[in-house]
Design an enzyme around this catalytic site. Sequence first.
Site, PDB file in Angstrom:
ATOM      1  CG  ASP A  90      -2.133  -0.763   1.178  1.00 20.22           C
ATOM      2  OD1 ASP A  90      -2.257  -1.580   0.239  1.00 20.22           O
ATOM      3  OD2 ASP A  90      -3.009  -0.590   2.043  1.00 20.22           O
ATOM      4  CG  HIS A 143       1.739  -8.769   0.579  1.00 19.73           C
ATOM      5  ND1 HIS A 143       0.821  -9.744   0.913  1.00 19.73           N
ATOM      6  CD2 HIS A 143       1.691  -7.849   1.585  1.00 19.73           C
ATOM      7  CE1 HIS A 143       0.234  -9.421   2.065  1.00 19.73           C
ATOM      8  NE2 HIS A 143       0.745  -8.275   2.488  1.00 19.73           N
ATOM      9  CB  SER A 248      10.430   2.801   4.619  1.00 17.92           C
ATOM     10  OG  SER A 248      11.727   3.118   4.150  1.00 17.92           O
TER      11      SER A 248
END
Length: 283
Positions: A90, A143, A248
């Site tokens: 995200d 992911h 980050s």
Amino acid sequence: MRDNLFIYLQYLLPHTLTSRLVSKLADSENKIIKNHLIRLAIKKFNINLVEAKETDISKYKSFNDFFIRELKDDLRPISNDKNVISSPADGVLSQFGTITDNSLIQAKGKLFSLESLIASSSTTSFTKFATIYLSPKDYHRVHMPIDGKLTKMVYIPGKLFSVNKITTSKVDNLFAKNERLICYFDTIIGEIAVIFVGALLVAGIETVWHGKIAPNYYKDIQTWDYNSAKFNIKFNKGDILGWFNFGSTVIILTSGNNVSFKFEENKNNIKIQVNQDLALITE
């Protein structure tokens, strides 16, 4: 003026010490401390707790535990098409496109070299890149964007500048200066790399196969070879690779000439979600 002061202060700060102190505070399991920090973060960053699998903040053992919270099942559906490369996180797709003359775009008017990013001259296979910025309000797990086998992991110590929009537009070679963890995978399109870029206040980077690496824990470049048969560490698209203990940046590098992004090039700062279609593998 304010932006320049923000950059100047970052040069003065002891990056590693600051991040390690934040790590100790964020790992505290004192209920008063961790609940207060969680409430502050929710209010400050407008965190959408409704998406979290656990919405009761008292159930999180620490602030870091809250920051790497899981999402509710099926909240981020993923394509079953093997020719679709998915977003690993995200965040905001800040830059993406073709690697030209061994250079990637950091921000408008700023380039940095692929060789400096991965600290290696063996860069010929990588042709495309995508950079995703994770703000403190975002889901922080990373992911797998495509089915693949882990072949190597490289840790590169470095600075811990903030990676927000102000810093990326002001500090040259930012992503090649900051601490980073590079994970290499063998896939149907050849070698890809998923790069975790450290940043100011990031209290560590963690992978599911290795565990946590504290900010600048190693003083020199470290390499782990997973290519032998005894490891055989494989991931399906959408599997969790690891996480940041604060906001980050993740950078993806892909090989070959058959990857086409699903977004119009020359556009940037596109909001994106984990498992969302990022690119297509063309014939």
